[in-house]
Design an enzyme around this catalytic site. Structure first.
Site, PDB file in Angstrom:
ATOM      1  N   CYS A   1      -3.039   0.386   9.887  1.00 33.39           N
ATOM      2  CA  CYS A   1      -4.147  -0.408   9.340  1.00 33.39           C
ATOM      3  C   CYS A   1      -5.115  -0.946  10.379  1.00 33.39           C
ATOM      4  O   CYS A   1      -6.212  -1.363  10.026  1.00 33.39           O
ATOM      5  CB  CYS A   1      -3.627  -1.541   8.473  1.00 33.39           C
ATOM      6  SG  CYS A   1      -2.205  -2.334   9.100  1.00 33.39           S
TER       7      CYS A   1
ATOM      8  N   HIS B   1       0.831  -1.213   0.000  1.00 32.08           N
ATOM      9  CA  HIS B   1       0.000   0.000   0.000  1.00 32.08           C
ATOM     10  C   HIS B   1       0.865   1.264   0.000  1.00 32.08           C
ATOM     11  O   HIS B   1       2.020   1.230   0.427  1.00 32.08           O
ATOM     12  CB  HIS B   1      -0.859   0.048   1.276  1.00 32.08           C
ATOM     13  CG  HIS B   1      -1.994  -0.921   1.303  1.00 32.08           C
ATOM     14  ND1 HIS B   1      -2.247  -1.736   2.383  1.00 32.08           N
ATOM     15  CD2 HIS B   1      -2.967  -1.188   0.401  1.00 32.08           C
ATOM     16  CE1 HIS B   1      -3.327  -2.468   2.149  1.00 32.08           C
ATOM     17  NE2 HIS B   1      -3.780  -2.157   0.952  1.00 32.08           N
TER      18      HIS B   1
HETATM   19  C1  CIR Z   1      -4.074  -7.736   3.026  1.00 29.51           C
HETATM   20  O1  CIR Z   1      -3.288  -8.235   2.247  1.00 29.51           O
HETATM   21  O2  CIR Z   1      -5.067  -7.109   2.648  1.00 29.51           O
HETATM   22  C2  CIR Z   1      -3.833  -7.923   4.508  1.00 29.51           C
HETATM   23  N1  CIR Z   1      -3.224  -9.185   4.732  1.00 29.51           N
HETATM   24  C3  CIR Z   1      -2.978  -6.807   5.057  1.00 29.51           C
HETATM   25  C4  CIR Z   1      -3.637  -5.462   4.984  1.00 29.51           C
HETATM   26  C5  CIR Z   1      -2.869  -4.414   5.686  1.00 29.51           C
HETATM   27  N2  CIR Z   1      -3.573  -3.189   5.598  1.00 29.51           N
HETATM   28  C6  CIR Z   1      -3.003  -2.000   5.630  1.00 29.51           C
HETATM   29  O3  CIR Z   1      -1.785  -1.885   5.711  1.00 29.51           O
HETATM   30  N3  CIR Z   1      -3.782  -0.951   5.516  1.00 29.51           N
END
Ligand code: CIR
Length: 254
Positions: free
Chosen positions: A247, A160
């Site tokens: 997150c 991201h």
């Molecule tokens: C994903 O791949 O969507 C999750 N395993 C990790 C998301 C992390 N989200 C973020 O950094 N905003």
């Protein structure tokens, strides 16, 4: 008063989405302990924390940031880029409609909140594997009346935009320049991560303090030298799911 929405870790976290990391076993109990530490860090900064219950059917649902962008004037419910994560928006919609007028990103557009970095009235959106130009156009249409300007940022090498760059003070960004180009962020100062700690660019700014993982001591020294106040948390279990500190919460004024 600031509110933080968080969500307990799903017992199915080991089935999480992975893009850049090899799968490693996540110790659920340890991850939950670390998540409690995170919630306590939010409380220590005087946030009112609302902890939503875990959902066994949604492995990644602890990462609430990806489901919404909450502004003072309204909130946008995203349409997460990974199909397994799209149903996560339902429970967050139910919570946020109590606080804000809601707009919804419509299919086929896709955007994860982890790709959205707001700096005052400027909103940067990472063009990653999860987010696209169609979502940027929709967000621009929703937010133009409130005076926000949106710009797409190319992201390479990480999940991201906020894996590559986050705000650590009013005028300062913490950045991994290998993953996002500094030239997008006109007028800002930078702290660069230590090159031996590529995942160190994700910090959660609350007031004049950041919540920051203990895993990046060299970058932390650079932040301290820049005068940034830090509350440390252990976050290495959820890091195995490609999650970091921004997150796990949605933070907004009540
Ligand atoms: C994903 O791949 O969507 C999750 N395993 C990790 C998301 C992390 N989200 C973020 O950094 N905003």
């Amino acid at each position: 008063m600031l509110i933080a929405i968080t969500r307990e870790i799903s017992p199915s976290i080991n089935q999480c989405e992975l893009t850049f990391h090899e799968r490693e076993p996540i110790n659920y109990e340890r991850a939950c302990e670390q998540h409690k530490q995170y919630v306590n860090a939010l409380r220590s900064l005087r946030l009112q924390v609302q902890v939503l219950p875990a959902d066994p059917d949604l492995p990644d649902s602890v990462f609430v940031e990806d489901t919404a962008l909450v502004l003072d004037e309204c909130a946008i419910i995203t349409r997460p880029g990974a199909d397994s994560r799209k149903p996560e928006t339902e429970s967050i919609t139910n919570v946020l409609e109590q606080y804000r007028k809601l707009f919804f990103v419509q299919p086929p557009a896709r955007v994860d909140g982890g790709d959205i970095l707001r700096v005052d009235k400027k909103i940067y959106v990472g063009l990653s594997t999860r987010s696209d130009n169609n979502a940027i156009e929709q967000m621009q249409n929703y937010l133009r009346p409130f005076g926000y300007e949106i710009e797409g940022v190319t992201v390479t090498g990480c999940l991201h935009l906020k894996s590559a760059v986050t705000q650590v003070a009013e005028d300062t960004l913490l950045i991994n320049p290998e993953w996002a180009d500094k030239n997008y962020f006109d007028g800002m100062k930078f702290v660069e991560i230590d090159p031996s700690e590529p995942y160190a660019a994700n910090a959660l700014l609350i007031g004049d303090t950041i919540i920051y993982p203990t895993a990046f001591p060299k970058t932390q020294k650079r932040l301290e030298a820049a005068g940034v106040k830090i509350v440390n948390v252990d976050a290495d279990e959820l890091a195995k799911a490609e999650g970091a500190v921004t997150c796990c919460s949605l933070i907004f004024k009540s």
